[in-house]
Design a protein around this motif. Structure first.
Motif, PDB file in Angstrom:
ATOM      1  N   TRP A  62      -5.476   3.568  11.536  1.00  0.00           N
ATOM      2  CA  TRP A  62      -6.381   2.513  12.008  1.00  0.00           C
ATOM      3  C   TRP A  62      -6.505   1.371  10.995  1.00  0.00           C
ATOM      4  O   TRP A  62      -7.488   0.624  11.032  1.00  0.00           O
ATOM      5  CB  TRP A  62      -7.770   3.100  12.285  1.00  0.00           C
ATOM      6  CG  TRP A  62      -8.215   4.136  11.304  1.00  0.00           C
ATOM      7  CD1 TRP A  62      -8.290   5.473  11.535  1.00  0.00           C
ATOM      8  CD2 TRP A  62      -8.626   3.941   9.934  1.00  0.00           C
ATOM      9  NE1 TRP A  62      -8.739   6.123  10.396  1.00  0.00           N
ATOM     10  CE2 TRP A  62      -8.944   5.206   9.405  1.00  0.00           C
ATOM     11  CE3 TRP A  62      -8.758   2.829   9.109  1.00  0.00           C
ATOM     12  CZ2 TRP A  62      -9.374   5.384   8.081  1.00  0.00           C
ATOM     13  CZ3 TRP A  62      -9.168   2.996   7.799  1.00  0.00           C
ATOM     14  CH2 TRP A  62      -9.465   4.264   7.308  1.00  0.00           C
ATOM     15  N   CYS A  63      -5.523   1.220  10.109  1.00  0.00           N
ATOM     16  CA  CYS A  63      -5.613   0.200   9.050  1.00  0.00           C
ATOM     17  C   CYS A  63      -6.045  -1.154   9.633  1.00  0.00           C
ATOM     18  O   CYS A  63      -5.457  -1.653  10.592  1.00  0.00           O
ATOM     19  CB  CYS A  63      -4.255   0.043   8.369  1.00  0.00           C
ATOM     20  SG  CYS A  63      -4.297  -1.206   7.055  1.00  0.00           S
ATOM     21  N   GLY A  71      -7.058  -4.695  -1.028  1.00  0.00           N
ATOM     22  CA  GLY A  71      -5.664  -4.637  -0.601  1.00  0.00           C
ATOM     23  C   GLY A  71      -5.578  -4.452   0.895  1.00  0.00           C
ATOM     24  O   GLY A  71      -6.528  -4.797   1.629  1.00  0.00           O
ATOM     25  N   GLY A  72      -4.486  -3.745   1.249  1.00  0.00           N
ATOM     26  CA  GLY A  72      -3.545  -2.951   0.477  1.00  0.00           C
ATOM     27  C   GLY A  72      -4.195  -1.992  -0.493  1.00  0.00           C
ATOM     28  O   GLY A  72      -5.352  -1.654  -0.382  1.00  0.00           O
ATOM     29  N   THR A  99      -6.029  -3.930   7.859  1.00  0.00           N
ATOM     30  CA  THR A  99      -5.250  -5.008   7.231  1.00  0.00           C
ATOM     31  C   THR A  99      -3.760  -4.620   7.241  1.00  0.00           C
ATOM     32  O   THR A  99      -3.146  -4.479   6.173  1.00  0.00           O
ATOM     33  CB  THR A  99      -5.713  -5.270   5.778  1.00  0.00           C
ATOM     34  OG1 THR A  99      -5.630  -4.035   5.034  1.00  0.00           O
ATOM     35  CG2 THR A  99      -7.111  -5.827   5.724  1.00  0.00           C
ATOM     36  N   ALA A 141      -8.184   3.319  -2.385  1.00  0.00           N
ATOM     37  CA  ALA A 141      -8.248   4.611  -1.694  1.00  0.00           C
ATOM     38  C   ALA A 141      -8.385   5.757  -2.703  1.00  0.00           C
ATOM     39  O   ALA A 141      -8.544   6.916  -2.304  1.00  0.00           O
ATOM     40  CB  ALA A 141      -7.012   4.811  -0.823  1.00  0.00           C
ATOM     41  N   CYS A 164       0.856  -1.197   0.000  1.00  0.00           N
ATOM     42  CA  CYS A 164       0.000   0.000   0.000  1.00  0.00           C
ATOM     43  C   CYS A 164       0.882   1.233   0.000  1.00  0.00           C
ATOM     44  O   CYS A 164       1.961   1.228   0.606  1.00  0.00           O
ATOM     45  CB  CYS A 164      -0.912  -0.003   1.228  1.00  0.00           C
ATOM     46  SG  CYS A 164      -2.150   1.317   1.157  1.00  0.00           S
ATOM     47  N   LEU A 199      -0.205   4.017   1.309  1.00  0.00           N
ATOM     48  CA  LEU A 199      -0.617   4.776   2.493  1.00  0.00           C
ATOM     49  C   LEU A 199      -0.333   3.958   3.761  1.00  0.00           C
ATOM     50  O   LEU A 199      -0.013   2.767   3.680  1.00  0.00           O
ATOM     51  CB  LEU A 199      -2.107   5.121   2.407  1.00  0.00           C
ATOM     52  CG  LEU A 199      -2.531   5.940   1.187  1.00  0.00           C
ATOM     53  CD1 LEU A 199      -4.028   6.230   1.238  1.00  0.00           C
ATOM     54  CD2 LEU A 199      -1.745   7.234   1.081  1.00  0.00           C
ATOM     55  N   ARG A 200      -0.464   4.613   4.909  1.00  0.00           N
ATOM     56  CA  ARG A 200      -0.280   3.937   6.200  1.00  0.00           C
ATOM     57  C   ARG A 200      -1.319   4.472   7.182  1.00  0.00           C
ATOM     58  O   ARG A 200      -1.007   5.256   8.074  1.00  0.00           O
ATOM     59  CB  ARG A 200       1.138   4.201   6.762  1.00  0.00           C
ATOM     60  CG  ARG A 200       2.284   3.609   5.954  1.00  0.00           C
ATOM     61  CD  ARG A 200       2.313   2.091   6.040  1.00  0.00           C
ATOM     62  NE  ARG A 200       3.463   1.539   5.334  1.00  0.00           N
ATOM     63  CZ  ARG A 200       3.508   1.324   4.019  1.00  0.00           C
ATOM     64  NH1 ARG A 200       2.481   1.608   3.256  1.00  0.00           N
ATOM     65  NH2 ARG A 200       4.600   0.820   3.480  1.00  0.00           N
ATOM     66  N   CYS A 201      -2.559   4.045   6.987  1.00  0.00           N
ATOM     67  CA  CYS A 201      -3.624   4.570   7.834  1.00  0.00           C
ATOM     68  C   CYS A 201      -3.387   4.170   9.298  1.00  0.00           C
ATOM     69  O   CYS A 201      -3.017   3.027   9.584  1.00  0.00           O
ATOM     70  CB  CYS A 201      -4.971   4.050   7.375  1.00  0.00           C
ATOM     71  SG  CYS A 201      -5.392   4.606   5.707  1.00  0.00           S
ATOM     72  N   LYS A 225      -9.257   8.618   2.033  1.00  0.00           N
ATOM     73  CA  LYS A 225      -8.781   8.633   3.414  1.00  0.00           C
ATOM     74  C   LYS A 225      -8.813  10.054   3.978  1.00  0.00           C
ATOM     75  O   LYS A 225      -8.180  10.956   3.450  1.00  0.00           O
ATOM     76  CB  LYS A 225      -7.365   8.048   3.498  1.00  0.00           C
ATOM     77  CG  LYS A 225      -7.317   6.584   3.033  1.00  0.00           C
ATOM     78  CD  LYS A 225      -8.272   5.697   3.819  1.00  0.00           C
ATOM     79  CE  LYS A 225      -8.267   4.248   3.411  1.00  0.00           C
ATOM     80  NZ  LYS A 225      -9.416   3.808   2.640  1.00  0.00           N
ATOM     81  N   THR A 243      -1.027  -5.926   4.959  1.00  0.00           N
ATOM     82  CA  THR A 243      -0.873  -5.507   3.555  1.00  0.00           C
ATOM     83  C   THR A 243      -0.289  -4.101   3.434  1.00  0.00           C
ATOM     84  O   THR A 243      -0.115  -3.615   2.321  1.00  0.00           O
ATOM     85  CB  THR A 243      -2.225  -5.495   2.818  1.00  0.00           C
ATOM     86  OG1 THR A 243      -3.047  -4.476   3.401  1.00  0.00           O
ATOM     87  CG2 THR A 243      -2.934  -6.823   2.903  1.00  0.00           C
ATOM     88  N   SER A 244      -0.027  -3.446   4.565  1.00  0.00           N
ATOM     89  CA  SER A 244       0.448  -2.053   4.502  1.00  0.00           C
ATOM     90  C   SER A 244       1.658  -1.850   5.417  1.00  0.00           C
ATOM     91  O   SER A 244       2.790  -1.751   4.952  1.00  0.00           O
ATOM     92  CB  SER A 244      -0.688  -1.091   4.883  1.00  0.00           C
ATOM     93  OG  SER A 244      -1.192  -1.389   6.175  1.00  0.00           O
TER      94      SER A 244
HETATM   95  S1  SF4 Z   1      -4.653  -0.905   3.207  1.00  0.00           S
HETATM   96 FE1  SF4 Z   1      -6.280   0.647   3.145  1.00  0.00          FE
HETATM   97  S2  SF4 Z   1      -6.646   1.136   5.301  1.00  0.00           S
HETATM   98 FE2  SF4 Z   1      -4.648   0.065   5.202  1.00  0.00          FE
HETATM   99  S3  SF4 Z   1      -3.109   1.710   4.998  1.00  0.00           S
HETATM  100 FE3  SF4 Z   1      -3.662   1.102   2.916  1.00  0.00          FE
HETATM  101  S4  SF4 Z   1      -5.320   2.514   2.322  1.00  0.00           S
HETATM  102 FE4  SF4 Z   1      -5.117   2.616   4.537  1.00  0.00          FE
END
Ligand code: SF4
Length: 219
Positions: free
Chosen positions: A35-36, A71-72, A38, A99, A29, A31-33, A116, A41-42
């Motif tokens: 509260w992800c 995903g991810g 999954t 996203a 991924c 991004l690094r949310c 996001k 995958t990130s």
């Molecule tokens: S997988 Fe989705 S929720 Fe998780 S960091 Fe990436 S965009 Fe954000």
């Protein structure tokens, strides 16, 4: 392509809620949310390399008519265009969960975009990268022009509505979901979010998979 998991379940969110679907989860991924749900995958991408044919064969083995490529961030997965073309050749309805920050000319029947919000930004070394990448209005507009779409927002607090209102899209395509992976948190947030949806005319979505199976992988 690096695949974290392939599993058969019910679509837990959005306009196809409850539809039996096979999920193909790419790993990786941009991004690094904070509260992800999954992180495998990130934040800590896991998975095995699979050929596109092996992915399609396993996806088709469940007999589902609906595929959800998630995903991810599936739009950054090398081979994503070819994978979606092969799924289409196999006769599947294709949802892509993204996203909405990266464009790829994929085959897709429902572009399920989850932009996001600021509530996703983490503290620490990924903060600046995440903040820079999380909103790409040009890519978002292109995806919304090119595909049937839904915008799914993860809402953590009523104040998030202010940011959601800055996205220009047909309200009928905007879906709000409570943030959370624990049923008791979702239950509390769903109460005030349902009232917001009634007041503002947004569609509400539960997170069916959490309600049914809790915070588990592969469901
Ligand atoms: S997988 Fe989705 S929720 Fe998780 S960091 Fe990436 S965009 Fe954000």
């Amino acid at each position: 392509m690096k695949i974290a998991e392939i599993f058969y379940s019910l679509q837990g969110e959005g306009s196809l809620l409850g539809v039996p679907s096979v999920f193909i989860r790419t790993s990786g991924c941009n991004l690094r949310c904070r509260w992800c749900d999954t992180p495998y995958t990130s934040w800590h991408p896991e998975g095995a390399d699979m050929s596109l044919d092996a992915i399609v064969e396993e996806a088709c083995s469940h007999g589902a008519a609906y595929a959800v490529v998630t995903g991810g961030e599936p739009m950054i997965a090398p081979g994503i265009i070819e994978l979606t073309q092969k799924l289409r050749q196999a006769g599947m309805h294709i949802t892509i969960e993204t996203a909405g920050t990266v464009y790829a000319d994929v085959a897709c029947d429902l572009m399920s975009i989850s932009p996001k919000l600021a509530n996703s930004t983490p503290e620490g070394p990924f903060r600046n990268q995440h903040e820079r990448l999380r909103n790409n209005p040009d890519v978002l507009a292109k995806l919304m022009r090119q595909y049937p779409y839904q915008l799914k927002f993860v809402v953590a607090a009523p104040e998030d509505l202010e940011e959601i209102r800055t996205y220009s899209a047909d309200k009928r395509n905007i879906i709000l979901m409570p943030e959370g992976t624990r049923p008791e948190v979702l239950q509390e947030r769903s109460q005030w979010l349902a009232e917001i949806c009634k007041r503002e005319g947004y569609r509400y979505s539960p997170r069916l998979h959490v309600d049914l199976w809790g915070d588990k992988r592969g469901v």
